[in-house]
Design an enzyme around this catalytic site. Structure first.
Site, PDB file in Angstrom:
ATOM      1  N   GLU A 194       0.828  -1.208   0.000  1.00  0.00           N
ATOM      2  CA  GLU A 194       0.000   0.000   0.000  1.00  0.00           C
ATOM      3  C   GLU A 194       0.866   1.263   0.000  1.00  0.00           C
ATOM      4  OE1 GLU A 194      -3.670   2.193   2.419  1.00  0.00           O
ATOM      5  OE2 GLU A 194      -2.611   0.509   3.335  1.00  0.00           O
ATOM      6  N   LYS A 230      -2.904  -2.047  -2.701  1.00  0.00           N
ATOM      7  CA  LYS A 230      -3.953  -1.145  -2.239  1.00  0.00           C
ATOM      8  C   LYS A 230      -3.488   0.260  -2.566  1.00  0.00           C
ATOM      9  CE  LYS A 230      -6.772   0.155   1.763  1.00  0.00           C
ATOM     10  NZ  LYS A 230      -7.243  -0.224   3.110  1.00  0.00           N
TER      11      LYS A 230
END
Length: 295
Positions: free
Chosen positions: A176, A213
């Site tokens: 992420e 993400k």
């Protein structure tokens, strides 16, 4: 690696619920839920309250595998019980929802326009426990605030280096590298980051499985090349401070990109609501995020 869970994450329709607020973000999450800081007097009480909130969400009849593919948990949540079952087991065995674990320890100070992750000194212990607790994968966050190629490359390199360690435990890491939605050069940041990610992907074996993400991009379908890489199980989107309506509208413009929302998921929920009111609000949130994720 659980093959049934891998199939759910790769081909299922729905989104990932982010229930992983940690020490720094927990007071804000509780305040948004209607519990102010003067209602608890210790960190232990604070975490008990947030676990009660997460448990209420997880146990809600609105929280089902029909709309939700996975849920990201905080470490304390992984080690806590829901109806006498560890949370990950409750999610999968009772709900059919794939459990993930947040493993990062927060962000370092801003340098070269980015905040890399702080060191994770006990990572091996956490990953070993995650395997015992039947966790499927992990998630770790860093933040990009400026279009600085040196800083962005360092963030991507760190994400991949720790991600490959996680792969060694048989877990699927969600990398992420968040691009701050307030960055004045957000689109340029996304271009630099995608190039750096693609470069690192080409360096690893095609048998490796990762997830990403990422902030919803300014350019629609910008992350399609990552989604088409054989190493990438799924690309999911964070809400990043957008309201649920804004996030859903932006998400719906990106085919194949699914949500992994935290604040946007819990928007409108309150500790003061009756179970019926709570389930109605949560159900409405879940339905709107689901529709945007499959658009």
């Amino acid at each position: 690696m659980n093959k049934k869970q891998l199939e759910v994450m790769k081909n299922g329709k729905g989104f990932i619920a982010a229930l992983d607020q940690s020490g720094g973000s927990t007071p804000k999450a509780l305040a948004a839920y209607g519990i102010e800081s003067d209602e608890y007097s210790s960190e232990a009480q604070m975490f008990d309250l947030v676990h009660q909130m997460r448990t209420r969400i997880i146990k809600s009849p609105a929280f089902t595998k029909d709309h939700i593919l996975g849920a990201i948990l905080f470490e304390r949540t992984m080690d806590s019980l829901v109806d006498d079952m560890y949370t990950a087991d409750f999610l999968w065995d009772r709900k059919g929802i794939v459990p993930f674990l947040k493993v990062d320890k927060g962000l370092a100070e801003l340098q070269d326009g980015v905040q890399v992750m702080k060191p994770i000194p006990n990572l091996d212990d956490v990953l070993s426990r995650a395997v015992k607790r039947n966790i499927f994968g992990t998630k770790m966050r860093s933040v990009i605030k400026e279009a600085n190629e040196t800083g962005i490359k360092r963030i991507v390199d760190q994400q991949f280096e720790i991600g490959m360690k996680i792969v060694g435990y048989g877990l699927i890491p969600i990398l992420e590298p968040e691009v701050d939605i307030h960055c004045p050069e957000k689109k340029r940041c996304e271009q630099i980051m995608r190039e750096a990610i693609s470069s690192r992907l080409r360096q690893i074996d095609e048998t490796v499985r990762l997830m990403f993400k990422l902030t919803i991009p300014d350019e629609s379908n910008f992350y399609a090349p990552l989604m088409n890489d054989p190493r990438v199980v799924r690309v999911v989107a964070l809400s990043g401070g957008y309201t649920r309506k804004e996030a859903n509208n932006k998400l719906a413009q990106n085919s194949g990109l699914i949500a992994s929302f935290s604040r946007a998921l819990a928007e409108g929920l309150s500790a003061r609501q009756s179970d019926q009111e709570f389930d109605t609000v949560l159900g409405s949130s879940i339905e709107s995020i689901y529709k945007a994720s499959i658009a």
